[in-house]
Design an enzyme around this catalytic site. Structure first.
Site, PDB file in Angstrom:
ATOM      1  CE  LYS A 194     123.829  -8.125  61.562  1.00  0.00           C
ATOM      2  NZ  LYS A 194     123.713  -9.436  60.921  1.00  0.00           N
ATOM      3  NE  ARG A 214     118.181 -15.191  60.694  1.00  0.00           N
ATOM      4  CZ  ARG A 214     119.240 -14.473  61.066  1.00  0.00           C
ATOM      5  NH1 ARG A 214     119.507 -14.312  62.353  1.00  0.00           N
ATOM      6  NH2 ARG A 214     120.031 -13.918  60.176  1.00  0.00           N
ATOM      7  CE1 TYR A 220     119.036  -2.376  95.295  1.00  0.00           C
ATOM      8  CE2 TYR A 220     120.313  -2.169  93.274  1.00  0.00           C
ATOM      9  CZ  TYR A 220     119.399  -1.645  94.189  1.00  0.00           C
ATOM     10  OH  TYR A 220     118.875  -0.402  93.984  1.00  0.00           O
ATOM     11  CG  MET A 268     119.358   1.381  85.970  1.00  0.00           C
ATOM     12  SD  MET A 268     117.784   2.180  86.328  1.00  0.00           S
ATOM     13  CE  MET A 268     116.731   0.778  86.659  1.00  0.00           C
TER      14      MET A 268
HETATM   15  C1  LIG Z   1     124.894 -10.045  60.428  1.00  0.00           C
HETATM   16  C2  LIG Z   1     124.996 -10.678  59.110  1.00  0.00           C
HETATM   17  C3  LIG Z   1     126.244 -10.902  58.519  1.00  0.00           C
HETATM   18  C4  LIG Z   1     127.552 -10.677  59.240  1.00  0.00           C
HETATM   19  O1  LIG Z   1     127.742 -11.690  60.201  1.00  0.00           O
HETATM   20  P1  LIG Z   1     129.087 -11.711  61.097  1.00  0.00           P
HETATM   21  O2  LIG Z   1     128.989 -12.980  61.847  1.00  0.00           O
HETATM   22  O3  LIG Z   1     128.977 -10.511  61.987  1.00  0.00           O
HETATM   23  O4  LIG Z   1     130.226 -11.619  60.176  1.00  0.00           O
HETATM   24  C5  LIG Z   1     126.266 -11.396  57.237  1.00  0.00           C
HETATM   25  N1  LIG Z   1     125.117 -11.657  56.567  1.00  0.00           N
HETATM   26  C6  LIG Z   1     123.901 -11.461  57.125  1.00  0.00           C
HETATM   27  C7  LIG Z   1     122.680 -11.791  56.365  1.00  0.00           C
HETATM   28  C8  LIG Z   1     123.803 -10.971  58.415  1.00  0.00           C
HETATM   29  O5  LIG Z   1     122.590 -10.800  58.956  1.00  0.00           O
END
Ligand SMILES: *Cc1c(COP(=O)(O)O)cnc(C)c1O
Length: 390
Positions: free
Chosen positions: A46, A147, A273, A325
């Site tokens: 992802k 969630r 800055y 920046m």
């Molecule tokens: C991001 C995620 C993972 C992987 O988590 P890591 O800590 O990066 O290994 C696994 N399952 C779900 C549902 C996730 O959102």
């Protein structure tokens, strides 16, 4: 109307995220080596492969033995499906407006979809009916993350709805651990117990559920008892284990820039800055053309070092003053051999001589910024050029 990003020639950009696909392949192989033959590995790619480039990361992980790929967004899943990698793909995060548009194609592409509510089941079911195919579904169970995921008390209702729906094929049940990186926490055991009870309740309605999965990187490394049918590591594939481990994993991404300017200043010269920093002696300051708009966390100002490859060897030097920046300043020291054009390693693997100082890691940046390496890696902005290690 969508606004295209101006095409830029990567040769004109000094800042690069250089990714070594072999590191992802070897990290994946090291993790598959921990698994029983009956456990598969889903590479979580992802957020554009945690900032590394999704397709490259996916191919590298498949090369290392991943037989599943996981992404949050259905649009990413479609892009993966088009790459024809001969693996299963799971996607889990969508809302009704885009889901109605994208889910039919997701289902036609053979991508598995997560369902964490009765409403989500309805969306998936409608999409499947519009294609005439059955959707492959994994039920996400909320065992403490709060969630997406269905509350255990609604599982009987969801299970009955799945059982009665010819357009749904139940492939898996899964949950996500809140605290697996804290090996002393009792939450992981608690979640595993809730998960097992929930799966049983669901199976009472649906019959046996082929795949159960809950292990992220931390649980893949520390909890073989939770590997079940499938593990879902993300961050460890990219070389950042969230728990101490002997498994050899190495960072896959190296962020580099080049020195733009070197100048000599007197003791007490202010930098940046707010004049956060004053030089402690006569010294040389180096200007590096990378800043928070490239993804460096501004909160790490004055708390971090970088590695510079100079004519007389690699040196670690402190970043000084506020991160701006577009630029940062480093204190090279009074006798530095560093010259404009020298490569600067912000973090990753500089591939230097055996006894030379090494580059900082995304872990160093994360500590300096009060965050986790996940955020450092995924914050590298679109104006940094991505390339693979040659
Ligand atoms: C991001 C995620 C993972 C992987 O988590 P890591 O800590 O990066 O290994 C696994 N399952 C779900 C549902 C996730 O959102």
């Amino acid at each position: 109307m969508t606004i295209p990003i101006p095409a830029e020639d990567p040769r004109h950009i000094p800042n690069r995220a250089v990714v070594d696909p072999a590191a992802i392949t070897e990290n994946t192989r090291a993790l598959t080596g921990l698994l029983e033959d009956t456990t598969a590995l889903m590479a979580v790619v992802k957020a554009d492969g945690y900032g590394h480039g999704m397709l490259m990361a996916a191919r590298a992980a498949v090369e290392g033995g991943a037989t599943w790929l996981g992404v949050a967004h259905p649009a990413s899943a479609l892009a993966l499906a088009r790459a024809d990698l001969d693996v299963h793909i799971l996607t889990w995060l969508y809302e009704p407006v885009t889901a109605r548009l994208v889910l039919p194609e997701v289902i036609e592409s053979g991508v598995d979809v997560s369902v964490g509510s009765l409403e989500m089941l309805q969306l998936v079911s409608e999409a499947a009916q519009s294609t005439g195919l059955r959707a492959r579904v994994h039920v996400k169970i909320d065992t403490g993350m709060g969630r997406n995921g269905i509350a255990p008390h609604q599982l009987t209702e969801l299970g009955a709805a799945i059982r009665d729906d010819d357009s749904i094929s139940l492939v898996g049940a899964w949950t996500h651990l809140t605290s697996a990186d804290d090996v002393d926490s009792t939450h992981t055991d608690q979640q595993a117990e809730l998960f097992d009870a929930a799966v049983e309740r669901l199976a009472e309605q649906t019959g046996p559920i082929p795949l159960q999965h809950l292990a992220n990187s931390a649980a893949t490394l520390t909890r073989p008892d939770l590997h079940r049918d499938l593990v879902r590591p993300g961050i460890a594939l990219y070389g950042y284990p969230p728990v101490p481990t002997d498994v050899p994993l190495r960072p896959a991404l190296t962020l580099t820039s080049r020195l733009a300017m070197v100048k000599e200043v007197e003791e007490g010269h202010s930098v940046g800055y707010g004049r956060l920093h004053h030089t402690a002696r006569r010294t040389r300051l180096g200007l590096v053309p990378i800043g928070y708009a490239d993804g460096l966390p501004r909160i790490a100002s004055d708390e971090i070092e970088v590695l510079i490859r100079t004519e007389s060897g690699d040196v670690r030097v402190p970043q000084v003053g506020r991160i701006s920046m577009d630029q940062i300043v480093v204190d090279l020291g009074p006798d530095s051999a560093a010259r404009p054009g020298d490569t600067v390693y912000l973090f990753g693997d500089a591939g230097g001589a055996p006894n030379a100082p090494t580059a900082p890691t995304a872990d160093h940046w994360a500590r300096a910024a009060g965050t986790i390496p996940y955020e450092i890696l995924t914050s590298i902005s679109g104006r940094v050029s991505r390339e693979t290690h040659s």
